[in-house]
Design a protein around this motif. Structure first.
Motif, short mmCIF file in Angstrom:
data_model
loop_
_atom_site.label_atom_id
_atom_site.label_comp_id
_atom_site.label_asym_id
_atom_site.label_seq_id
_atom_site.Cartn_x
_atom_site.Cartn_y
_atom_site.Cartn_z
N LEU A 225 -68.88 -25.72 71.84
CA LEU A 225 -69.97 -26.40 70.75
C LEU A 225 -69.49 -27.98 70.64
CD1 LEU A 225 -72.04 -25.40 69.22
CD2 LEU A 225 -70.34 -24.83 67.30
N ALA A 226 -68.39 -28.29 70.40
CA ALA A 226 -67.91 -29.73 70.29
C ALA A 226 -68.42 -30.59 71.31
CB ALA A 226 -66.53 -29.81 69.84
N ASP A 227 -68.27 -30.06 72.63
CA ASP A 227 -68.74 -30.84 73.76
C ASP A 227 -70.28 -30.99 73.86
OD1 ASP A 227 -68.11 -31.95 76.12
OD2 ASP A 227 -69.47 -30.22 77.22
N VAL A 228 -71.07 -29.83 73.30
CA VAL A 228 -72.57 -30.27 73.20
C VAL A 228 -72.73 -31.10 72.12
CG1 VAL A 228 -74.65 -29.04 72.61
CG2 VAL A 228 -73.00 -27.83 73.93
N PHE A 229 -72.27 -31.43 71.06
CA PHE A 229 -72.38 -32.15 70.00
C PHE A 229 -72.18 -33.58 70.61
CE2 PHE A 229 -72.68 -28.70 67.14
CZ PHE A 229 -72.97 -29.31 65.94
N ALA A 230 -71.25 -33.73 71.40
CA ALA A 230 -70.82 -34.98 71.97
C ALA A 230 -71.90 -35.63 72.81
CB ALA A 230 -69.12 -34.79 72.44
N GLU A 231 -72.35 -34.75 73.54
CA GLU A 231 -72.96 -35.26 74.60
C GLU A 231 -74.54 -35.17 74.39
OE1 GLU A 231 -72.43 -35.60 77.97
OE2 GLU A 231 -70.22 -35.40 77.33
N GLN A 232 -74.96 -34.55 73.31
CA GLN A 232 -76.41 -34.54 72.90
C GLN A 232 -76.47 -35.46 71.69
OE1 GLN A 232 -78.47 -33.42 74.97
NE2 GLN A 232 -76.84 -32.36 76.21
N GLU A 233 -77.50 -36.60 71.97
CA GLU A 233 -77.41 -37.57 70.78
C GLU A 233 -78.61 -36.86 69.80
OE1 GLU A 233 -78.63 -41.19 72.36
OE2 GLU A 233 -76.82 -41.70 73.31
N LYS A 234 -79.16 -35.91 70.07
CA LYS A 234 -80.41 -35.48 69.05
C LYS A 234 -79.91 -34.55 68.33
CE LYS A 234 -84.46 -35.63 72.08
NZ LYS A 234 -85.60 -34.85 72.96
N LEU A 235 -78.73 -34.00 68.50
CA LEU A 235 -77.75 -33.33 67.52
C LEU A 235 -77.09 -34.25 66.28
CD1 LEU A 235 -75.85 -30.48 69.54
CD2 LEU A 235 -77.43 -30.18 67.51
N TYR A 236 -77.33 -33.78 65.13
CA TYR A 236 -76.53 -34.60 64.01
C TYR A 236 -75.14 -34.03 64.34
CZ TYR A 236 -80.79 -35.84 61.19
OH TYR A 236 -81.72 -36.20 60.64
N ASN A 237 -74.30 -34.94 64.16
CA ASN A 237 -72.95 -34.38 64.19
C ASN A 237 -72.48 -34.37 62.89
OD1 ASN A 237 -72.45 -35.62 66.93
ND2 ASN A 237 -71.84 -37.68 66.31
N PHE A 238 -72.71 -32.94 62.83
CA PHE A 238 -72.56 -32.16 61.06
C PHE A 238 -72.40 -30.85 61.76
CE2 PHE A 238 -74.46 -29.45 58.21
CZ PHE A 238 -74.12 -30.16 56.73
N LEU A 239 -71.32 -30.24 60.80
CA LEU A 239 -70.77 -28.94 60.97
C LEU A 239 -70.57 -28.30 59.55
CD1 LEU A 239 -70.31 -26.35 63.00
CD2 LEU A 239 -67.98 -26.93 62.83
N HIS A 240 -71.50 -27.29 59.32
CA HIS A 240 -71.18 -26.48 58.06
C HIS A 240 -70.20 -25.16 58.37
CE1 HIS A 240 -73.00 -24.14 54.13
NE2 HIS A 240 -71.54 -24.50 54.17
N ALA A 241 -69.10 -25.28 58.14
CA ALA A 241 -68.13 -24.09 58.20
C ALA A 241 -67.41 -23.67 57.07
CB ALA A 241 -67.21 -24.70 59.40
N PRO A 242 -67.97 -22.85 56.25
CA PRO A 242 -67.30 -22.47 54.95
C PRO A 242 -66.02 -21.86 55.02
CG PRO A 242 -69.22 -20.84 55.54
CD PRO A 242 -69.22 -22.06 56.56
N VAL A 243 -65.21 -22.24 54.57
CA VAL A 243 -63.71 -21.78 54.67
C VAL A 243 -63.36 -20.68 53.57
CG1 VAL A 243 -62.55 -23.69 53.48
CG2 VAL A 243 -61.18 -22.31 55.29
N GLN A 244 -63.90 -21.00 52.45
CA GLN A 244 -63.95 -20.22 51.10
C GLN A 244 -62.41 -20.11 50.58
OE1 GLN A 244 -66.57 -19.81 49.97
NE2 GLN A 244 -68.21 -18.93 51.33
N SER A 245 -61.39 -20.41 51.21
CA SER A 245 -60.00 -20.27 50.70
C SER A 245 -59.03 -20.98 51.40
CB SER A 245 -59.51 -18.93 50.24
OG SER A 245 -58.26 -18.71 49.68
#
Length: 417
Positions: A225-245
């Motif tokens: 997933l991180a590799d796709v983010f790095a390669e694709q400029e159309k993707l915002y470099n943003f990840l919402h991953a709720p840890v909760q605790s």
């Protein structure tokens, strides 16, 4: 689902925004209540026309803060003077109106509309890629409404995205209860493929934002997933991953499908692949089994990973969930812990925006803001406000370069170059 109470002050525009908030909340299965004391969350849509009005807004926010479990403040005063609520010791999330529906949760997954069809809202295209999730969190009632994940084929979602772009979308928001488990019902992990194909197979100048993805689903695909983010400029470099605790003991009681170490490995992987990116996460404070030590572990994790977008929610019981049968913590304990974490949140976010001042950024204008302003996002999905938009000839859908000239706690100001 949550019980919500909403109050609206000010002009016709504010009332229209509140109607849209309520429509989306109804579509998501949330229920309106007339009394704030009966609500899980109160929403205050504010006005800021004169000083007396501002004082009234602050006073009402203070009252709602005392009356309900969680408070969300939106509207003109929230956008123009959001820091005033923190200065008045009001424990509230300060949000743009279109961020409110997603924030009305108890750490639960967002709920898409029953038909899960794409929506075009101005230049924003909303694309639900699947319905349901693979989790069984002890506090979440959404699971009862949505069931296990049901993922349409990648090709079908690519075609829906293409239709949105052809209809005028400049920003595609990928949504779902848990985007990270897209494809799991078919024994595959398809989110990286879907994102790559949207970015490479659809012609046009647009951006893509990935919606909430639980750490349990992201961890197994983090490098791909991180590799796709790095390669694709159309993707915002943003990840919402709720840890909760930040406590593994609490995460176990919550029946979350990840532990703190896995969350940290996701953050480290994205740090390795991306020079600059925005981490968004959620924390539930005051879960019934959360001790003071557990809370301090959450505070430590917050300070270690320094996410730039943080949703802090005080735990409230949902009928029919296992956590509803647990002996809860006192309301004051939850409030104190929430205020402590919210103060740290404001410090972290303000520092991130302060570091942007003086830099040049490429942004996409996504919608009109308060007065003669527009709301934009840079490549890392940081919010940038451009004022006097008509003088600059700037409108939603434009891509432009700006110099960051200042900031409020939750957003920056940009001057077109």
């Amino acid at each position: 689902m949550a019980r919500y109470h909403i109050e609206t002050y000010g002009c016709t525009s504010n009332r229209g925004e509140s109607r849209e908030i309520e429509r989306r909340l109804r579509d998501a299965g949330h229920h309106k209540v007339e009394e704030a004391e009966a609500a899980d969350v109160a929403i205050l849509n504010t006005c800021t026309v004169v000083e007396k009005t501002e004082r009234n807004m602050l006073r009402r926010a203070e009252e709602l803060d005392d009356e309900t479990a969680d408070l969300i403040v939106t509207g003109c005063m929230a956008l123009a003077q959001g820091e005033e609520f923190a200065s008045a010791d009001v424990d509230a999330q300060v949000l743009h109106w279109d961020e409110v529906p997603e924030a009305v949760t108890n750490g639960e997954c967002p709920t898409t509309t029953p038909d899960a069809e794409p929506i075009l809202d101005g230049v924003i295209g909303i694309l639900p890629i699947a319905r349901g999730c693979m989790s069984n969190c002890s506090y979440c009632i959404t699971k009862h409404a949505t069931g296990r994940v049901d993922s349409p084929p990648v090709e079908e979602n690519v075609e829906k995205a293409r239709a949105l772009v052809h209809a005028g979308a400049k920003e595609i928001r990928i949504t779902g209860q848990d985007t990270g488990v897209y494809g799991w019902d078919n024994g595959e992990r398809k989110l990286p493929e879907l994102l790559e194909r949207i970015c490479t197979e659809i012609e046009g100048d647009f951006r893509v934002r990935v919606g909430m993805a639980n750490p349990g689903g992201v961890h197994g695909i983090r490098e791909e997933l991180a590799d796709v983010f790095a390669e694709q400029e159309k993707l915002y470099n943003f990840l919402h991953a709720p840890v909760q605790s930040g406590s593994d003991e609490v995460l176990e009681e919550m029946r979350r499908q990840h532990r703190v170490e896995q969350y940290l490995e996701i953050v480290e992987t994205f740090d390795d692949y991306l020079d600059e990116w925005t981490l968004s996460t959620d924390f539930i404070v005051g879960f019934p089994t959360e001790t003071e030590h557990d809370h301090e572990q959450s505070m430590a994790l917050l300070r270690e990973t320094r996410p730039e977008k943080i949703n802090v929610t005080r735990f409230s019981k949902r009928p029919g969930t296992d956590a509803a049968d647990m002996k809860g913590l006192g309301g004051q304990t939850k409030k104190d812990r929430s205020k402590k974490m919210s103060a740290a949140k404001r410090e972290i976010v303000a520092e991130a925006y302060d570091e942007m001042v003086g830099q040049e950024r490429s942004v996409l204008v996504v919608e009109e803001g308060t007065g003669d302003s527009v709301k934009c996002y840079d490549e890392a999905y940081r919010q940038v406000i451009v004022q006097d938009a008509s003088e600059h000839g700037v409108e939603p859908g434009d891509f432009l370069d700006v110099e960051i000239t200042g900031h409020q706690t939750m957003y920056a100001f940009g001057e077109p170059l």
